[in-house]
Design an enzyme around this catalytic site. Structure first.
Site, short mmCIF file in Angstrom:
data_model
loop_
_atom_site.label_atom_id
_atom_site.label_comp_id
_atom_site.label_asym_id
_atom_site.label_seq_id
_atom_site.Cartn_x
_atom_site.Cartn_y
_atom_site.Cartn_z
CD GLU A 34 -17.97 -1.33 23.06
OE1 GLU A 34 -18.55 -0.38 23.63
OE2 GLU A 34 -17.00 -1.17 22.30
CD GLU A 66 -17.33 3.25 19.62
OE1 GLU A 66 -18.44 3.39 20.15
OE2 GLU A 66 -16.26 3.55 20.17
#
Length: 1028
Positions: free
Chosen positions: A539, A463
């Site tokens: 994820e 991220e």
């Protein structure tokens, strides 16, 4: 950066290295593979302790300051008067200093890179130690800090040694020139914040200190500085070549020789020696200090997560006289990782990644990981079918990788880079000033970890958007280590910086067309034009609290689409910390419980296991869909079941299949069959059934695979990766005999029905069953009422950041519609006496601010056996959101020791999270019917129940239920589990419908449509009796 002259503390502070992104270290040694400098080959071969390594773990002296400028100059040479004992490793926030801070995205400091607040908590550590006199005579003595958060300066005997940052990789310094005979004093000044903190914005607790091991390592003058192993397999996988590159250092390396020996199970496989000097590499010649050997291996035992076969390589450095100077060693696993034909393959076979993300977290020790906890994590993972782990979101303790090598887990090793709180997220990744810092976090990780066979994928971080720095580091990785793929999700998981499409929280069938970074459904993604890469979710299945619904849907997609190769569940452990309340009792705390600001409250509670590593119910569900065995009913007459092995590399040499045929939980016939399947093989089993028409009830076949012998990761007789299946065979009904009639008595206020020792009372004003007596004793503590809401789940709340409210979240829609504030109004309440029974009919409207939301019609029949039968129809307004449940709730007076039921169990299960549950007859203590989620929510449901016994109460039908000492209201109003107070009796919730829990993520509505009420009218029936 090195060879900087010694500076005073004030001069170092004035330089403010911790606010300069170009300065990441002073005098730190180059990264390399872990070194031990064994003195003899048996110790190196057996990975025994090395006499040249000395741990400095233990009690250090510690002083705390709120800013580095407050540290007195004298501290460099002597402790402050207020110094206290501080365990190393530890986080100082876990020892009573400063405040741990939990945030997900938001930076815990004002965003102004590279600058950090003037108030910068600073921990000053010191330790007095001695070293062997022989170490002072010759050789090099190093100190290794395996992890310090976030930056530190180091002194030895008052002499400044150097500086380092990057919390998750080793910092190693040469102490040789500063050491002296007798006592030596280390001084370490640790800063909580540095410019590197802007690269460490992971979803975790922000803590500080020396939190990994500190070790002294003594190396000879001439030494092995680094080594790198690569295994190369031929196409048939029956021949291998082990390539080893070694770098030497020291004045005399040119006259040395290195003897390489490959061992397997203590036996020597091969041995070869080589003197330093590489082949010519360019017009200026060769590497004088490097050497390379290749060792051929015939019929190698191959490494995989299923078969973690390891060899041991020893590398002995000899002087010209043939004397051993030192030996380095490592485990070697022969395996080949590649992406071909759009598939991630190991040893030629496409992998199915059964993965989980794991933070290094311990509820009492913070970010300090001990070996026992690491082993327990791996063993629990493997016992529940996991074969892969993503080191989210930083390099882990070095022991972790060795354990993964030996137990067998595929690893994604991830660089310590996350800039989630930047706007845009890619701001630093696209800034060349931050390339040196980002580069060291990637390159040093690779140089430390690249010899581990368990690591099959490198990750550039998490991220951080996508920028030119990522592209540069991707190219470096592909050049330096062409044997492994690289993944990186940032920028939409679809950039040139990743070999794998690795989105997070992409749905199976629904697109999320976000601007610039769309998340297509995973089925659609692999069919996009020119997209040929495998897709592995970095994820998915956000396991926050009572969640994990729809997990089976992902696995249906993975098993039916070859290029959908699995993913990594978020995440392993609830990141709660142990805290004491005012009475001295411990509880698990989350964001904000320490007065930490900012904070994201309970968003740290996403684990498949509780902080103490006991399982959430979601762990059992993970166990089911991703199990290594699948079962198919081939035919019914005769009954034939086919078992498919999901093992890619293992024969089933330790598996037996147990099967039972049961009617209403009572076993009719059972058997056991030894499984003998080749990798990916099948085996058929024909089951001779008994006569099924002889009695009433539902008949089910349950099958389960167990491992009779213990393994390194499991005890004997454990369910092999939770491999089980169930098949309904027959359902029959039983007619009850006729007995004595029930008798009705009516007044203006009540309806009362009597049958032998029982009496029922309906209140005309409310229309509810208000009491049920048996032998004159009241058995209800509340009326039996309609129930259409639940204590909100985290997924219902739909908030990923505590300061934001999502009006589309289920709980906000339910609140706006008034579903938590309904007022029931009775429209009808009448009773009739029939020949053998009494029938009561009621009608309620459930209103909010005068608007009718639900209409509930009930027909209650009390028959000749004294059984209460309910026939309920509920109609809903057309313009309200779908409810969380449709059912009934009542507070029972009895507090039974156990609860018994026939249905899915034994663990908590929900309509979209029940694949791992088994059909059977179950008995559990009352307290076990409640799941102690740290943030209280709706919990404890058991689905598809046909019989329920709660003390004297027995209910039959087809329903879901939960039994608890806590009301839904208390669950809804309480913020922490330890604040719940047991209520008298127990609450029974009986549901005809219960919405799924969802779990694709926890910040948007994620319950699949098939688990949301699809009709505006629902009818259900059940029977209820009290047994003596």
């Amino acid at each position: 950066m090195s060879d900087t002259p010694s500076l005073t503390l004030s001069a170092l502070l004035a330089r403010r290295d911790w606010e300069n992104p170009v300065v990441t270290q002073w005098n730190r040694l180059a990264a390399h593979a872990p070194l031990h400098s064994w003195r003899n080959e048996p110790s190196a071969r057996d990975d025994a302790g090395s006499a040249r390594r000395q741990t400095l773990n233990g009690l250090w002296r510690f002083s705390y300051f709120t800013a580095p400028e407050q540290v007195p100059q004298a501290w460099v040479t002597e402790d402050c008067a207020d110094a206290v004992a501080m365990p190393v490793p530890s986080n100082w926030q876990m020892q009573g200093f400063d405040t741990p801070i939990y945030t997900n995205v938001t930076y815990p400091i004002p965003v102004n890179p590279p600058f950090v607040p003037q108030e910068n908590p600073t921990g000053c550590y010191s330790l007095t130690f001695e070293v062997d006199d022989a170490w002072l005579q010759s050789g090099q003595t190093r100190i290794i800090f395996d992890g310090v958060n976030s930056a530190f300066h180091l002194w030895c005997n008052g002499q400044w040694i150097g500086y380092s940052q990057d919390s998750r990789l080793p910092a190693e310094f040469d102490l040789s020139a500063a050491l002296r005979p007798g006592q030596n004093r280390l001084a370490v000044m640790v800063l909580r914040w540095c410019d590197g903190s802007y690269l460490e914005d992971q979803d975790m607790w922000r803590m500080s200190g020396i939190f990994r091991d500190v070790t002294l390592l003594h190396k000879p003058e001439t030494q092995i500085a680094d080594y790198h192993v690569v295994t190369d397999l031929n196409a048939e996988l029956d021949r291998a070549v082990l390539k080893v590159d070694v770098t030497l250092a020291g004045a005399g390396f040119a006259d040395g020789e290195v003897v390489f020996t490959l061992w397997r199970k203590g036996e020597k496989c091969a041995s070869v020696s080589r003197q330093p000097g590489s082949a010519i590499v360019d017009e200026r010649g060769s590497w004088a200090e490097r050497l390379t050997v290749t060792i051929p291996v015939e019929t190698p035992a191959l490494w995989s997560a299923e078969t973690p076969e390891l060899y041991r390589l020893t590398m002995a450095l000899l002087n010209p006289q043939g004397e051993v100077l030192e030996i380095e060693a490592c485990d070697v696993g022969f395996r080949r990782v590649e992406i071909s034909n759009g598939l991630l393959k190991l040893n030629g076979k496409p992998l199915l990644i059964r993965g989980v993300n794991r933070h290094e977290h311990h509820s009492e020790n913070g970010q300090v990981m001990d070996e026992a906890t690491m082993r327990r994590d791996i063993e629990t993972m493997k016992q529940h079918s996991f074969n892969a782990v993503r080191c989210s979101h930083y390099p882990n303790h070095p022991l972790w990788y060795q354990l993964c090598d030996r137990y067998g887990l595929y690893v994604v090793d991830e660089a310590n880079i996350e800039t989630h709180g930047m706007v845009p997220m890619s701001r630093l990744a696209d800034d060349p000033r931050w390339l040196p810092a980002m580069s060291e976090r990637v390159t040093r990780m690779v140089q430390r970890d690249r010899n581990h066979p368990s690591i099959i994928i490198w990750s550039l971080g998490n991220e951080s958007g996508h920028g030119a720095n990522h592209d540069a580091l991707y190219r470096w990785l592909k050049t330096t280590d062409p044997t492994r793929p690289v993944q990186y999700e940032g920028g939409g998981a679809n950039t040139a910086a990743t070999d794998i499409v690795c989105p997070m929280y992409a749905r199976v069938d629904r697109d999320q067309p976000f601007p610039a970074v769309p998340k297509w459904s995973i089925k659609k993604w692999i069919g996009m034009p020119d997209e040929t890469r495998p897709l592995i979710l970095c994820e998915y299945a956000h396991a926050m609290g009572n969640s994990f619904g729809g997990f089976a849907k992902y696995w249906q997609a993975f098993r039916s689409h070859p290029r959908l190769q699995g993913g990594f569940v978020w995440d392993w452990v609830d990141q709660a910390l142990t805290k004491r309340d005012e009475d001295g009792n411990t509880f698990w705390a989350y964001g904000g419980d320490f007065g930490d600001k900012p904070n994201d409250r309970q968003f740290c509670l996403n684990g498949l296991v509780f902080p103490d590593r006991t399982p959430h119910p979601a762990l059992y569900e993970a166990h089911g869909p991703q199990q290594f065995f699948t079962f198919t009913r081939v035919s019914t007459s005769p009954l034939v079941i086919e078992v498919q092995s999901g093992y890619l590399f293992r024969h089933t040499d330790n598996e037996v299949l147990n099967w039972t045929v049961a009617r209403d939980g009572d076993v009719l016939v059972a058997g056991e069959v030894t499984l003998a399947m080749v990798p990916e093989g099948t085996q058929r089993l024909e089951i001779a059934l008994p006569e099924l028409n002889a009695g009433p009830g539902e008949v089910w076949l349950n099958v389960e695979v167990r491992q009779p012998r213990a393994t390194p990761w499991s005890p004997a007789a454990i369910a092999a990766a939770g491999s089980s299946g169930r098949f309904r065979l027959r359902s029959l009904l039983l007619r009850q005999p006729r007995r004595r009639a029930a008798v009705l008595t009516q007044t203006d206020r009540i309806l009362e029905i009597a049958h032998r020792q029982q009496r029922w009372q309906f209140d005309r004003a409310s229309g509810n069953l208000t009491q049920w007596w048996r032998n004159g004793v009241e058995t209800l503590l509340s009326p039996l009422t309609d129930n259409v809401s639940r204590a909100p789940l985290d997924n219902d709340i739909g908030v990923s950041e505590a300061t934001k409210i999502d009006p589309n979240a289920w709980v906000e829609r339910w609140k706006a519609a008034g579903m938590y504030d309904l007022t029931p109004r009775v429209l009808h309440c009448e009773a009739e006496q029939h020949a053998g029974e009494v029938v009561v009919t009621t009608q309620h409207v459930l209103e909010y601010r005068g608007k009718a939301l639900f209409l509930s019609r009930k027909v209650w029949r009390i028959d000749e056996q004294g059984v209460l039968h309910g026939d309920i129809q509920v109609d809903m307004a057309s313009d309200i959101p779908e409810p969380a449940r449709i059912g009934l709730s009542v507070h029972l007076a009895e507090t039974p020791e156990n609860v018994r039921w026939l249905g899915l169990g034994p663990h908590e299960n929900y309509p979209d999270r029940k694949l791992a549950a088994q059909q059977g007859r179950w008995t559990l203590p009352l307290e076990a019917m409640h799941t102690p989620y740290i943030f209280p929510t709706e919990n404890g449901l058991r689905c598809d129940t046909r019989e329920l016994v709660v003390g004297m109460h027995q209910l039959n039908g087809h329903f879901h239920f939960s039994v608890s000492r806590y009301s839904q209201q208390q669950l809804r109003e309480t913020t922490h589990h330890h604040l719940l107070r047991e209520e008298p009796g127990c609450w029974l919730n009986l549901d005809a419908f219960h919405m799924g829990v969802g779990g694709d993520d926890s910040w948007s509505p994620s319950v699949s449509p098939e688990f949301i009420l699809q009709t505006r009218q629902l009818r259900y029936t059940f029977s209820w009796q009290q047994n003596p």
